[in-house]
Design a protein around this motif. Structure first.
Motif, PDB file in Angstrom:
ATOM      1  N   LEU A  22     -27.657  14.006  48.707  1.00 12.51           N
ATOM      2  CA  LEU A  22     -26.508  13.048  48.558  1.00 12.51           C
ATOM      3  C   LEU A  22     -26.343  12.205  47.291  1.00 12.51           C
ATOM      4  O   LEU A  22     -25.215  11.810  47.005  1.00 12.51           O
ATOM      5  N   ASP A  23     -27.225  12.289  46.645  1.00  8.72           N
ATOM      6  CA  ASP A  23     -27.413  11.817  45.123  1.00  8.72           C
ATOM      7  C   ASP A  23     -26.865  12.795  44.468  1.00  8.72           C
ATOM      8  O   ASP A  23     -26.864  13.833  44.048  1.00  8.72           O
ATOM      9  N   ILE A  24     -25.648  12.051  43.675  1.00 10.96           N
ATOM     10  CA  ILE A  24     -24.524  13.103  42.915  1.00 10.96           C
ATOM     11  C   ILE A  24     -25.448  13.732  41.917  1.00 10.96           C
ATOM     12  O   ILE A  24     -25.020  15.009  41.429  1.00 10.96           O
ATOM     13  N   GLN A 157     -18.907  25.838  49.643  1.00 10.92           N
ATOM     14  CA  GLN A 157     -19.733  24.605  50.277  1.00 10.92           C
ATOM     15  C   GLN A 157     -20.260  23.744  49.190  1.00 10.92           C
ATOM     16  O   GLN A 157     -20.606  22.630  49.444  1.00 10.92           O
ATOM     17  N   ALA A 158     -20.272  23.899  47.996  1.00 10.70           N
ATOM     18  CA  ALA A 158     -20.705  23.078  46.943  1.00 10.70           C
ATOM     19  C   ALA A 158     -19.928  22.020  46.755  1.00 10.70           C
ATOM     20  O   ALA A 158     -20.031  21.051  46.415  1.00 10.70           O
ATOM     21  N   ALA A 159     -18.477  22.421  46.987  1.00 15.07           N
ATOM     22  CA  ALA A 159     -17.330  21.659  46.744  1.00 15.07           C
ATOM     23  C   ALA A 159     -17.327  20.480  47.822  1.00 15.07           C
ATOM     24  O   ALA A 159     -17.246  19.172  47.401  1.00 15.07           O
ATOM     25  N   VAL A 160     -17.610  20.963  49.052  1.00 11.10           N
ATOM     26  CA  VAL A 160     -17.656  20.061  50.164  1.00 11.10           C
ATOM     27  C   VAL A 160     -18.914  18.734  50.072  1.00 11.10           C
ATOM     28  O   VAL A 160     -18.632  17.798  50.055  1.00 11.10           O
ATOM     29  N   ALA A 161     -20.114  19.478  49.626  1.00 13.08           N
ATOM     30  CA  ALA A 161     -21.311  18.758  49.137  1.00 13.08           C
ATOM     31  C   ALA A 161     -20.672  17.741  47.951  1.00 13.08           C
ATOM     32  O   ALA A 161     -21.348  16.471  47.805  1.00 13.08           O
ATOM     33  N   ILE A 162     -20.263  18.249  47.049  1.00 12.32           N
ATOM     34  CA  ILE A 162     -19.897  16.999  45.910  1.00 12.32           C
ATOM     35  C   ILE A 162     -18.786  16.098  46.260  1.00 12.32           C
ATOM     36  O   ILE A 162     -19.143  14.808  46.017  1.00 12.32           O
ATOM     37  N   GLU A 163     -17.755  16.507  47.295  1.00  9.13           N
ATOM     38  CA  GLU A 163     -17.062  15.443  47.814  1.00  9.13           C
ATOM     39  C   GLU A 163     -17.439  14.459  48.494  1.00  9.13           C
ATOM     40  O   GLU A 163     -17.705  13.351  48.367  1.00  9.13           O
ATOM     41  N   ASN A 164     -18.696  14.882  49.339  1.00  7.56           N
ATOM     42  CA  ASN A 164     -19.257  13.880  50.169  1.00  7.56           C
ATOM     43  C   ASN A 164     -20.210  13.162  49.534  1.00  7.56           C
ATOM     44  O   ASN A 164     -20.525  11.882  49.753  1.00  7.56           O
ATOM     45  N   GLN A 166     -19.897  12.172  46.039  1.00 10.06           N
ATOM     46  CA  GLN A 166     -18.893  11.301  45.572  1.00 10.06           C
ATOM     47  C   GLN A 166     -18.432   9.974  46.303  1.00 10.06           C
ATOM     48  O   GLN A 166     -18.521   8.919  45.964  1.00 10.06           O
ATOM     49  N   LEU A 167     -18.138  10.361  47.796  1.00  7.51           N
ATOM     50  CA  LEU A 167     -17.841   9.582  48.771  1.00  7.51           C
ATOM     51  C   LEU A 167     -18.954   8.509  48.725  1.00  7.51           C
ATOM     52  O   LEU A 167     -18.760   7.503  49.097  1.00  7.51           O
ATOM     53  N   PHE A 168     -20.033   9.117  49.308  1.00  6.47           N
ATOM     54  CA  PHE A 168     -21.211   8.448  49.369  1.00  6.47           C
ATOM     55  C   PHE A 168     -21.686   7.415  48.269  1.00  6.47           C
ATOM     56  O   PHE A 168     -21.820   6.154  48.389  1.00  6.47           O
ATOM     57  N   GLU A 169     -21.277   7.934  46.998  1.00  7.11           N
ATOM     58  CA  GLU A 169     -21.486   6.970  45.773  1.00  7.11           C
ATOM     59  C   GLU A 169     -20.627   5.923  45.539  1.00  7.11           C
ATOM     60  O   GLU A 169     -20.736   4.737  45.379  1.00  7.11           O
ATOM     61  N   ASP A 170     -19.425   6.169  46.108  1.00  5.05           N
ATOM     62  CA  ASP A 170     -18.324   5.108  46.389  1.00  5.05           C
ATOM     63  C   ASP A 170     -18.745   4.085  47.142  1.00  5.05           C
ATOM     64  O   ASP A 170     -18.501   2.859  46.902  1.00  5.05           O
ATOM     65  N   ILE A 171     -19.094   4.460  48.301  1.00  6.36           N
ATOM     66  CA  ILE A 171     -19.382   3.646  49.392  1.00  6.36           C
ATOM     67  C   ILE A 171     -20.433   2.770  49.099  1.00  6.36           C
ATOM     68  O   ILE A 171     -20.625   1.556  48.936  1.00  6.36           O
ATOM     69  N   LYS A 172     -21.417   3.249  48.114  1.00  2.00           N
ATOM     70  CA  LYS A 172     -22.984   2.612  47.791  1.00  2.00           C
ATOM     71  C   LYS A 172     -22.370   1.606  46.912  1.00  2.00           C
ATOM     72  O   LYS A 172     -22.802   0.510  46.621  1.00  2.00           O
ATOM     73  N   GLU A 173     -21.406   1.871  45.689  1.00  2.00           N
ATOM     74  CA  GLU A 173     -21.089   0.981  44.727  1.00  2.00           C
ATOM     75  C   GLU A 173     -20.261  -0.007  45.348  1.00  2.00           C
ATOM     76  O   GLU A 173     -20.434  -1.336  44.890  1.00  2.00           O
ATOM     77  N   GLU A 174     -19.482  -0.018  46.217  1.00  2.14           N
ATOM     78  CA  GLU A 174     -18.786  -1.044  46.831  1.00  2.14           C
ATOM     79  C   GLU A 174     -19.849  -1.863  47.655  1.00  2.14           C
ATOM     80  O   GLU A 174     -19.528  -3.312  47.696  1.00  2.14           O
TER      81      GLU A 174
END
Length: 231
Positions: A22-24, A157-164, A166-174
């Motif tokens: 999950l860490d980008i 599969q790599a693209a899905v993992a990257i999107e997830n 990045q979403l996790f990173e955005d949520i963490k920043e917020e």
């Protein structure tokens, strides 16, 4: 054309590894490392799309020349990677020297010799997030249709993992922004979730309730109020 069982086993293994990150930063490095395994390549590269400038860039670069690689940006349509991103189609180029799309910006920075490239777009819900490339097969053989098929499966599969990630990173920043606002408020504030458990609270709330520094995170707000003392 069917894939060999050993190829499918390898694909399942690397997808499992990639999906667990999950860490980008860690994810992108893992994707690059796995990309070489999937098609037995000498090296790999991963470019992400900067949607603000519509350019591809090397967010992660391995090796001693990584800082120089990160300065390279490709416009949509520029180079093989740019063509792949622009057209949302893969490219198998087994002799880059005779391909009009080829740009050797990365080779010039690293002194690496690219002979063949297998490039696939990273697509998440039809949207291009980047391009993944495998460079030079280890056995010096040309990249095949089987290589393309398994690399496309890996890329999806790599693209899905990257999107997830990045979403996790955005949520963490917020979340960090909200926590900063909470901590700097002079007034007491408590945030609870839909079941009444504390998500955030600040020192002002602790002072107001007189509960000191006891830990109440993820506990029922009733537990916090039980310790309320009137001063």
């Amino acid at each position: 054309m069917s894939l060999r069982y050993t190829d499918l086993e390898l694909l399942v293994d690397v997808v499992r590894i990639v999906s667990s990150k999950l860490d980008i930063r860690e994810l992108l490095e893992t994707i690059m490392e796995c990309a070489t395994r999937v098609v037995r390549a000498e090296a790999s590269s991963l470019l992400l799309l900067d949607e603000k400038t519509d350019e591809l860039y090397f967010d992660i670069a391995l090796g001693e020349k990584n800082n120089e690689i990160k300065t390279i940006r490709l416009k949509m349509g520029e180079g093989i990677a740019g063509w792949v991103a622009q057209n949302k189609k893969p490219a198998v180029v087994n002799d880059v020297a005779h391909d009009a799309r080829w740009t050797q910006k990365a080779d010039d920075k690293t002194s690496f010799k690219t002979k063949a490239i297998l490039a696939v777009p990273l697509l998440a819900k039809g949207r291009v997030v980047g391009v993944i490339e495998a460079i030079n097969r280890l056995d010096n053989q040309p990249f095949s249709e089987d290589d393309l098929k398994i690399f496309e499966a890996f890329a999806s599969q790599a693209a899905v993992a990257i999107e997830n990630a990045q979403l996790f990173e955005d949520i963490k920043e917020e979340k960090e922004k909200i926590e900063t606002v909470f901590s700097e408020m002079s007034d007491g504030a408590i945030m609870i979730d839909e079941v009444g458990k504390t998500v955030l609270y600040n020192r002002g709330a602790c002072r107001l309730l007189g509960v000191g520094d006891k830990e109440y995170l993820r506990q029922s707000v009733d537990e916090m109020l039980k310790d309320f003392t009137i001063r």
